[in-house]
Design a protein around this motif. Structure first.
Motif, PDB file in Angstrom:
ATOM      1  N   SER A 385       0.847  -1.194   0.000  1.00 32.84           N
ATOM      2  CA  SER A 385       0.000   0.000   0.000  1.00 32.84           C
ATOM      3  C   SER A 385       0.882   1.243   0.000  1.00 32.84           C
ATOM      4  N   SER A 386       0.268   2.408  -0.090  1.00 35.08           N
ATOM      5  CA  SER A 386       1.026   3.660  -0.096  1.00 35.08           C
ATOM      6  C   SER A 386       1.447   4.022   1.328  1.00 35.08           C
ATOM      7  N   PRO A 387       2.372   4.973   1.491  1.00 41.15           N
ATOM      8  CA  PRO A 387       2.747   5.410   2.846  1.00 41.15           C
ATOM      9  C   PRO A 387       1.580   6.008   3.630  1.00 41.15           C
ATOM     10  N   ARG A 388       0.565   6.515   2.914  1.00 46.61           N
ATOM     11  CA  ARG A 388      -0.614   7.083   3.563  1.00 46.61           C
ATOM     12  C   ARG A 388      -1.642   5.991   3.813  1.00 46.61           C
ATOM     13  N   THR A 389      -1.329   5.112   4.758  1.00 45.17           N
ATOM     14  CA  THR A 389      -2.172   3.951   5.052  1.00 45.17           C
ATOM     15  C   THR A 389      -2.464   3.887   6.543  1.00 45.17           C
ATOM     16  N   LYS A 390      -3.654   3.412   6.877  1.00 39.82           N
ATOM     17  CA  LYS A 390      -3.924   3.035   8.266  1.00 39.82           C
ATOM     18  C   LYS A 390      -4.530   1.639   8.279  1.00 39.82           C
ATOM     19  N   VAL A 391      -4.171   0.877   9.305  1.00 37.21           N
ATOM     20  CA  VAL A 391      -4.642  -0.501   9.458  1.00 37.21           C
ATOM     21  C   VAL A 391      -5.796  -0.509  10.448  1.00 37.21           C
ATOM     22  N   GLU A 392      -6.924  -1.095  10.041  1.00 35.46           N
ATOM     23  CA  GLU A 392      -8.116  -1.131  10.878  1.00 35.46           C
ATOM     24  C   GLU A 392      -8.431  -2.553  11.304  1.00 35.46           C
ATOM     25  N   GLY A 393      -8.635  -2.736  12.595  1.00 35.56           N
ATOM     26  CA  GLY A 393      -8.951  -4.062  13.116  1.00 35.56           C
ATOM     27  C   GLY A 393     -10.374  -4.483  12.803  1.00 35.56           C
ATOM     28  N   THR A 394     -10.650  -5.749  12.979  1.00 40.74           N
ATOM     29  CA  THR A 394     -11.992  -6.297  12.767  1.00 40.74           C
ATOM     30  C   THR A 394     -12.392  -7.073  14.017  1.00 40.74           C
ATOM     31  N   PRO A 395     -13.697  -7.232  14.273  1.00 39.06           N
ATOM     32  CA  PRO A 395     -14.864  -6.866  13.446  1.00 39.06           C
ATOM     33  C   PRO A 395     -15.009  -5.347  13.311  1.00 39.06           C
ATOM     34  N   ARG A 396     -15.612  -4.950  12.187  1.00 38.04           N
ATOM     35  CA  ARG A 396     -15.791  -3.527  11.902  1.00 38.04           C
ATOM     36  C   ARG A 396     -16.977  -3.342  10.973  1.00 38.04           C
ATOM     37  N   LYS A 397     -17.766  -2.324  11.258  1.00 32.99           N
ATOM     38  CA  LYS A 397     -18.898  -1.994  10.405  1.00 32.99           C
ATOM     39  C   LYS A 397     -18.421  -1.147   9.230  1.00 32.99           C
ATOM     40  N   ILE A 398     -18.781  -1.573   8.022  1.00 30.65           N
ATOM     41  CA  ILE A 398     -18.436  -0.843   6.805  1.00 30.65           C
ATOM     42  C   ILE A 398     -19.730  -0.337   6.183  1.00 30.65           C
ATOM     43  N   SER A 399     -19.737   0.937   5.784  1.00 33.84           N
ATOM     44  CA  SER A 399     -20.949   1.533   5.231  1.00 33.84           C
ATOM     45  C   SER A 399     -20.637   2.341   3.972  1.00 33.84           C
ATOM     46  N   LEU A 400     -21.558   2.304   3.020  1.00 39.29           N
ATOM     47  CA  LEU A 400     -21.395   3.120   1.815  1.00 39.29           C
ATOM     48  C   LEU A 400     -21.487   4.610   2.138  1.00 39.29           C
ATOM     49  N   ALA A 401     -22.037   4.939   3.297  1.00 41.23           N
ATOM     50  CA  ALA A 401     -22.118   6.348   3.698  1.00 41.23           C
ATOM     51  C   ALA A 401     -20.730   6.962   3.894  1.00 41.23           C
ATOM     52  N   MET A 402     -19.711   6.108   4.015  1.00 40.68           N
ATOM     53  CA  MET A 402     -18.345   6.600   4.202  1.00 40.68           C
ATOM     54  C   MET A 402     -17.853   7.418   3.015  1.00 40.68           C
ATOM     55  N   VAL A 403     -18.487   7.232   1.842  1.00 39.03           N
ATOM     56  CA  VAL A 403     -18.010   7.951   0.656  1.00 39.03           C
ATOM     57  C   VAL A 403     -18.177   9.457   0.812  1.00 39.03           C
ATOM     58  N   GLY A 404     -19.083   9.869   1.682  1.00 37.35           N
ATOM     59  CA  GLY A 404     -19.289  11.299   1.893  1.00 37.35           C
ATOM     60  C   GLY A 404     -18.494  11.880   3.029  1.00 37.35           C
ATOM     61  N   GLU A 405     -17.710  11.050   3.717  1.00 33.76           N
ATOM     62  CA  GLU A 405     -16.946  11.509   4.866  1.00 33.76           C
ATOM     63  C   GLU A 405     -15.534  11.933   4.450  1.00 33.76           C
ATOM     64  N   LYS A 406     -15.092  13.032   5.011  1.00 36.32           N
ATOM     65  CA  LYS A 406     -13.739  13.496   4.740  1.00 36.32           C
ATOM     66  C   LYS A 406     -12.747  12.720   5.605  1.00 36.32           C
ATOM     67  N   PRO A 407     -11.703  12.123   5.007  1.00 29.04           N
ATOM     68  CA  PRO A 407     -10.770  11.319   5.809  1.00 29.04           C
ATOM     69  C   PRO A 407      -9.928  12.180   6.744  1.00 29.04           C
ATOM     70  N   ALA A 408      -9.655  11.639   7.932  1.00 32.21           N
ATOM     71  CA  ALA A 408      -8.764  12.318   8.889  1.00 32.21           C
ATOM     72  C   ALA A 408      -7.329  11.945   8.520  1.00 32.21           C
ATOM     73  N   ILE A 409      -6.714  12.775   7.699  1.00 33.10           N
ATOM     74  CA  ILE A 409      -5.408  12.444   7.112  1.00 33.10           C
ATOM     75  C   ILE A 409      -4.355  12.190   8.187  1.00 33.10           C
ATOM     76  N   GLN A 410      -4.462  12.854   9.332  1.00 36.04           N
ATOM     77  CA  GLN A 410      -3.455  12.690  10.386  1.00 36.04           C
ATOM     78  C   GLN A 410      -3.463  11.288  10.987  1.00 36.04           C
ATOM     79  N   THR A 411      -4.516  10.495  10.715  1.00 38.65           N
ATOM     80  CA  THR A 411      -4.583   9.128  11.260  1.00 38.65           C
ATOM     81  C   THR A 411      -3.940   8.096  10.333  1.00 38.65           C
ATOM     82  N   TYR A 412      -3.564   8.505   9.130  1.00 35.97           N
ATOM     83  CA  TYR A 412      -2.987   7.557   8.165  1.00 35.97           C
ATOM     84  C   TYR A 412      -1.476   7.507   8.363  1.00 35.97           C
ATOM     85  N   THR A 413      -1.067   6.828   9.419  1.00 32.53           N
ATOM     86  CA  THR A 413       0.337   6.863   9.833  1.00 32.53           C
ATOM     87  C   THR A 413       0.984   5.468   9.909  1.00 32.53           C
TER      88      THR A 413
END
Length: 556
Positions: A385-413
């Motif tokens: 992946s690119s250097p701008r990546t964050k790893v998310e644990g599971t279980p996790r809820k995934i929603s199509l509504a995320m497409v409208g959310e602005k990413p918190a760039i400071q968390t992609y570390t």
């Protein structure tokens, strides 16, 4: 005496010319003075061309007037074919303008689509004006009743016309030599496509399997018979040179794992396209537009751990990603629009391995990070992946509504995460110093030198369907982009089955200088004056100077 000497010189010159002509019939050499040796054929290319005993006739559909960038592709193709023909006169070629063969360009395009050779639309800029034109960047190599299509223009995601042409020229020698190889040599290697553990259905792997069939014998293989006759199952599996596992979803039994382990111990090679999280885009297509990503247990943790890797049950969320296509509007006016979707990483690579050299970004969906573990096996991270990546644990809820959310760039570390790893060397058996699930003849605890490729997303091989028919792997029909999935997988299998000469050709680098259209527009008058006006001015000054000197001389 002077006349005799003159006659001797003339006769000697004529004799030398005759000798040179005679010598040239026995000795032929072409010299490549380019910096990148673009006209020097690779040794593997010469070996294949030298095996052409009967005429191979190549029809190249690049005749006609082209924009300047694509004229370079036309010229480079012609020059390469001239090199082939100079090396072996059984290579014959002809440039054809398809538009002359049909009533109009539209009819020509329709016929080419039917033949599986879609034309390309290119933008032509002239005097600040931009318009589209259609070209047919294809060739067909014919040997007797056999023929092979050759794509001459590579459609790379986000590339300019100059970049597309440069990449296409780099692939020309590979494209033609690959076609010659298909025409000349029978297939010999065998690949088993694994079935029975909930793998992707045939329709979703059809395009890649069709591509593989041009190079290798392909057959489905199931481990169902392990329960009754494991020894026979292993013997049958060992008839194949490589196994391909396309996204299994049903856990493996210990007996099945032992058969796969012993296949590897005996020198078999394997490509695993699998993940440890259960979710895909189709699971989001429900009224709520949500789904849960949960860990998936295929009973393969110890299997991969013994060989030196671990696929973590986490999701890779990457800012450098492919969009998701969502429908909007009513039934009569449906529109498909792209939206940012950070669970579809577009991978990069810093490896110099020929598998990933000069390939387009590979598209993943809900990929998992891979850890490499220390042991004696060589591990090469092919894709990450690119250097701008964050790893998310599971279980996790995934929603199509995320497409409208602005990413918190400071968390992609979390930095680059390995998504495809090639393992090479001598492996230790998963069942070394353990009780074996069943007894087999000549059980092995250590392998011969072999290879294993693990990709942490089964959808890397998955093609889309349109009206039930498979589309080319990596092609996104709503955006028109083509990702590098097919090239990556084909390169990997070619590499693992020792077809590495083809890979060297595919990774050939050529630099083609292009004129900058913006500079041409801005500096047009300047260079017109330098190339046309200035020489005329100098000529006029010289004429006047000559006239002045002549007049002055004769006045005296």
């Amino acid at each position: 005496m002077k006349n005799i000497s003159a006659y001797k010189s003339i006769l000697l010159s004529i004799a030398l010319l005759i000798l040179l002509n005679i010598a040239s019939t026995f000795y032929f050499e072409r010299f490549d003075l380019t910096q990148d040796n673009r006209y020097t054929l690779a040794k593997s290319s010469k070996n294949i061309i030298s095996d052409v005993d009967n005429p191979i006739v190549i029809d190249v559909f690049l005749d006609g007037n082209f924009p300047p960038e694509f004229r370079r592709l036309q010229n480079e193709t012609r020059q390469l074919l001239e090199e082939f023909a100079a090396y072996n006169t059984n290579i014959k070629f002809e440039f054809v303008n398809p538009i002359n063969e049909y009533p109009n360009a539209k009819k020509a395009a329709e016929e080419f689509y039917k033949l599986g050779m879609p034309p390309a639309r290119v933008s032509v800029k002239e005097n600040g004006q931009s318009e589209e034109t259609v070209i047919f960047p294809w060739a067909i190599a014919n040997l007797g009743k056999k023929s092979v299509k050759i794509e001459l223009l590579k459609n790379n995601t986000g590339s300019t016309d100059e970049e597309r042409v440069t990449n296409s020229v780099q692939q020309l020698e590979y494209g033609f030599i690959d076609a010659f190889q298909k025409l000349l040599y029978p297939k010999s290697k065998k690949i088993a496509v694994m079935r029975g553990n909930g793998e992707l259905s045939d329709a979703y792997i059809a395009d890649f399997i069709k591509t593989l069939q041009q190079y290798y014998f392909i057959a489905p293989f199931t481990l169902d018979s392990v329960a009754k006759n494991p020894q026979k199952t292993l013997q049958n599996l060992q008839k194949f040179d490589l196994i391909l596992e396309p996204k299994p979803t049903i856990p493996y039994s210990e007996k099945e794992k032992y058969v796969l382990d012993q296949y590897l111990m005996n020198g078999g090679k394997a490509v695993w396209l699998t993940e440890n999280v259960a979710i895909d885009k189709d699971s989001l297509l429900n009224p709520s537009g949500t789904a849960f990503a949960i860990p998936k247990n295929l009973n393969l943790l110890d299997y991969f751990f013994s060989y030196g890797i671990r696929i973590n049950p986490d999701l890779v969320n990457d800012l450098y990603s492919a969009p998701i296509i969502l429908a909007s509007g009513n039934q009569g006016n449906t529109r498909f629009n792209p939206y940012p979707w950070f669970y579809s990483p577009l991978t990069s690579s810093t490896s110099n391995n020929p598998i990933v050299s000069n390939i387009e970004a590979v598209k993943f969906d809900f990929a998992n990070p891979i850890d490499t573990l220390a042991n004696g096996v060589k591990k090469t991270i092919l894709l990450s992946s690119s250097p701008r990546t964050k790893v998310e644990g599971t279980p996790r809820k995934i929603s199509l509504a995320m497409v409208g959310e602005k990413p918190a760039i400071q968390t992609y570390t979390d930095g680059e995460q390995a998504l495809a790893v090639l393992l090479e060397g001598n492996f230790s058996s998963v069942y070394k110093n353990r009780i074996k699930p069943f007894k087999i003849k000549a059980s092995k605890d250590n392998s011969k030198n072999t290879q294993l490729l693990v990709v942490s997303d089964g959808d890397v091989i998955k093609n889309e369907l349109q009206k039930g028919r498979p589309l080319p792997l990596g092609f996104q029909r709503y955006t028109g982009k083509t990702y590098g999935n097919k090239t990556f997988l084909l390169n990997a299998i070619n590499y693992m089955l020792d077809d590495r000469d083809l890979l060297k050709l595919r990774s050939k680098e050529i630099k083609i200088p292009f004129l900058d259209p913006q500079k041409i527009k801005n500096q047009r008058f300047k260079w017109q004056f330098i190339t046309i006006g200035l020489p005329l001015a100098i000529l006029g000054i010289c004429a006047m100077l000559f006239l002045w000197i002549r007049t002055k001389r004769y006045k005296k």
